[in-house]
Write an enzyme that holds these catalytic residues in place. Sequence first.
Site, PDB file in Angstrom:
ATOM      1  N   ARG A  36     -85.023  61.298 127.775  1.00 59.50           N
ATOM      2  CA  ARG A  36     -83.588  61.124 127.512  1.00 59.50           C
ATOM      3  C   ARG A  36     -83.130  59.701 127.818  1.00 59.50           C
ATOM      4  O   ARG A  36     -82.247  59.164 127.149  1.00 59.50           O
ATOM      5  CB  ARG A  36     -82.778  62.141 128.323  1.00 59.50           C
ATOM      6  CG  ARG A  36     -82.795  63.535 127.709  1.00 59.50           C
ATOM      7  CD  ARG A  36     -81.879  64.492 128.443  1.00 59.50           C
ATOM      8  NE  ARG A  36     -81.659  65.702 127.647  1.00 59.50           N
ATOM      9  CZ  ARG A  36     -80.942  66.746 128.056  1.00 59.50           C
ATOM     10  NH1 ARG A  36     -80.385  66.719 129.252  1.00 59.50           N
ATOM     11  NH2 ARG A  36     -80.787  67.798 127.279  1.00 59.50           N
ATOM     12  N   LYS A 195     -85.198  86.901 122.351  1.00 59.25           N
ATOM     13  CA  LYS A 195     -84.175  87.923 122.152  1.00 59.25           C
ATOM     14  C   LYS A 195     -83.261  87.651 120.960  1.00 59.25           C
ATOM     15  O   LYS A 195     -82.784  86.542 120.765  1.00 59.25           O
ATOM     16  CB  LYS A 195     -83.316  88.043 123.417  1.00 59.25           C
ATOM     17  CG  LYS A 195     -84.093  88.539 124.635  1.00 59.25           C
ATOM     18  CD  LYS A 195     -83.177  88.698 125.831  1.00 59.25           C
ATOM     19  CE  LYS A 195     -83.929  89.267 127.033  1.00 59.25           C
ATOM     20  NZ  LYS A 195     -83.043  89.445 128.199  1.00 59.25           N
ATOM     21  N   GLY A 352     -85.057  73.916 123.715  1.00 60.90           N
ATOM     22  CA  GLY A 352     -86.037  73.651 124.780  1.00 60.90           C
ATOM     23  C   GLY A 352     -87.432  74.153 124.478  1.00 60.90           C
ATOM     24  O   GLY A 352     -88.407  73.391 124.513  1.00 60.90           O
ATOM     25  N   GLY A 375     -78.362  73.122 124.029  1.00 53.59           N
ATOM     26  CA  GLY A 375     -77.193  73.943 123.705  1.00 53.59           C
ATOM     27  C   GLY A 375     -76.361  73.401 122.566  1.00 53.59           C
ATOM     28  O   GLY A 375     -75.869  74.165 121.719  1.00 53.59           O
TER      29      GLY A 375
END
Length: 395
Positions: A36, A195, A352, A375
């Site tokens: 980053r 999920k 991720g 996100g």
Amino acid sequence: MSWKTLDDMDLMNKRVLTRVDINVPVKDGIVTDATRIERIVPTINDILAKGGKPILIAHFGRPKGKVVLDMSLRVTLPALERALGRKVRLLETLDAAENLTTEAQASDVLLLENIRFHPGEEANDPNFAQRLANLGDIYCNDAFSAAHRAHASTEGLAHHLPSCAGRLMQAELQALDAALGQPKRPVVAVVGGAKVSTKLDLLGNLVEKVDTLVIGGGMANTFLAAMGLNVGKSLCEHDMAGTAREIMRKAGAAGCEILLPADVVVARDFRAGAAHETVGAHACPPDAMILDAGPQSVARIIAALDTARTLIWNGPLGAFEIEPFDAATNAAAAHAAALSREGKLTSVAGGGDTVAALNKSGAADDFTYISTAGGAFLEWMEGKDLPGVAALKAG
């Protein structure tokens, strides 16, 4: 583009408040992955080259509006200075930023201490945003990964100063626009992970925007079960069966083909090198777990990629962390990488587990673009407006 970039700004002798994301992993006081930090270097170098003074604003951890010494940005200074090849001066308080010493004024790059030490940051307090704005002449947002947060330094500042996107933000927005905004068709999306419940908005948005949706990982088991197939002891959200059927119905109405595993790799134990076999998706033994997609499934994915012009990828196709259950992810990723390298496919990936899986497969370097935004990348794929991006457009 409905937002400005550094190319549109006169930076000569200007103080440029630059929101960056250097919330990097640290162990024993040392940055363990400087990716980053390395990605913000082009923005800082461009500001300096144009005669501006970058004043970096960043967060580290979740101090929740209080000073937490273990979350000081001081720990990032060695990696930041190494990446930039120059000294960076840390301003430990806003008061220090408002009353720069002679030494600080002479420094090329300034870094404000963890902006989340201030309660006004996450509250997006207009007075706090104004106090920040008084420190600079121009606002540059280079933190796409924090753009889904409506905080003072990610959204509020854009309403107080002339604003633009930094190079990393610019690259993220252009890549995502190429993937979902104005893509070359056909478009294939690969969505994996554990999920369905965590990716409902994502799946609902994608089936209306892509031509083929590949569903893998644990979430594929939920779809197989929703079709009446036995998935044995596999990870499966049986209570989401109705939702899975609704997504399939919605896809059919939108003309989106859903590719589910035709064959699966099963095992009785979830461990490296466990005894395993490949069976049809309809033939999972009751005492076994589905841990990867099989070779027939991979062949179907590769065939879809061969006809595609654009690929957007989020999530692995199997339990990629453990061999041999990384085979489907590795094979599909390698094929996508080869097509991208040959200029036949625009491939954009993020999330991720996705970044980890593509790095492990060795395919990451040949993808057109890999987002480290997490996100924010997911929310963009879900079709949501990101406050940090919307504020730049408004400016």
